[in-house]
Design a protein around this motif. Structure first.
Motif: not given
Length: 279
Positions: A9-17, A36-42
């Motif tokens: 599941a693609w869920n990176p952190r946001t960048s802080l400048n 975030l749906v993929g792991p739920m369905v699996v």
């Protein structure tokens, strides 16, 4: 100890400048609801089939399900419903072979076949389409507002055209409830579009600011349609969604969940203790 099957599941952190640091991705997670749906369905599929998260081979396995995320895959990873990301250049795809069971649509199927030189199963559908069928609570359809706008993650923070707005970083249940409570939806988010179609809410796609049309077209063709109208501005999209012809159509009438369900890679999972004990 056995290896596990990890659902990507693609869920990176946001960048802080920050002024005293270079740009670092140390902020909160993106938490884009569609990714975030993929792991739920699996997990729901595993429960239905009685298999555990451990891999049958004993080695770690990565499973790609929901999302345009195949540029993160490596050789041998398992694919069940994922798609190609049309804005990612081909040199960022590291793999030369994948264990493909199903893909989002025929455009992804052709892309993978051209790259690998091997035939790919013609089993189509974003696994998010299975969410309610697998038992996730379906919100009650009770429209209390006229228009809901759901931006793509890359459009979040941009101009709000009209109507009520829900952030794609909201929890899935909230997004689903907001969709079900609306007369019509205008969105640049693929998964807002998918869930609106699942819930029978008239929906129209407004052109996203930073996304390729590839994934939208891939999804549409994978669900039996030749095209999916995409509008340049909010009034045109709203007018399309609001016409009587679109209020009562079943956008998913040509798609069946059965092939996607059957294609689930249960063979890579270890049977659960309950299932094994009852065999």
């Amino acid at each position: 100890m056995t290896g596990r099957v990890e659902t990507f599941a693609w869920n990176p952190r946001t960048s802080l400048n920050l002024p005293f640091l270079r740009r670092f991705a140390i902020g909160p997670r993106k938490n884009n609801f569609g990714d975030l749906v993929g792991p739920m369905v699996v997990d729901l599929m595993r429960e239905r089939l009685g298999v555990s998260p451990e891999s049958r081979s004993g080695s770690p396995v990565r499973l790609f399900s929901v999302g345009s995320v195949l540029h993160f895959a490596d050789d041998g990873d398992v694919v069940w419903g994922s798609g190609i990301n049309g804005k990612i250049s081909s040199d960022r795809y590291r793999w030369s072979t994948l264990d493909v069971r199903a893909v989002r649509g025929p455009l992804t199927r052709q892309w993978i076949s051209d790259r690998t030189g091997h035939p790919i199963p013609d089993v189509y559908g974003d696994p998010a389409l299975l969410l309610f069928e697998l038992g996730f609570p379906r919100p009650v359809r009770e429209a209390s507002r006229e228009v809901l706008y759901v931006p793509n993650l890359n459009d979040l923070g941009g101009p709000v055209p009209a109507g009520h707005v829900v952030s794609p970083r909201s929890p899935l249940r909230q997004v689903l409830t907001e969709i079900a409570a609306s007369e019509v939806i205008v969105t640049s988010s693929l998964h807002a579009l998918i869930f609106a179609e699942m819930l029978g809410v008239p929906v129209a796609l407004i052109k996203p600011s930073a996304e390729s049309a590839f994934k939208y077209e891939d999804y549409a063709r994978g669900t039996g349609r030749e095209e999916l109208p995409m509008f340049e501005d909010f009034p045109s999209a709203l007018a399309h969604a609001s016409t009587s012809r679109h209020r009562h159509e079943n956008a998913l009438a040509a798609w069946s969940s059965a092939p996607l369900l059957t294609a689930f890679p249960d063979d890579v999972f270890m049977p659960s203790a309950r299932t094994a004990g009852g065999a």
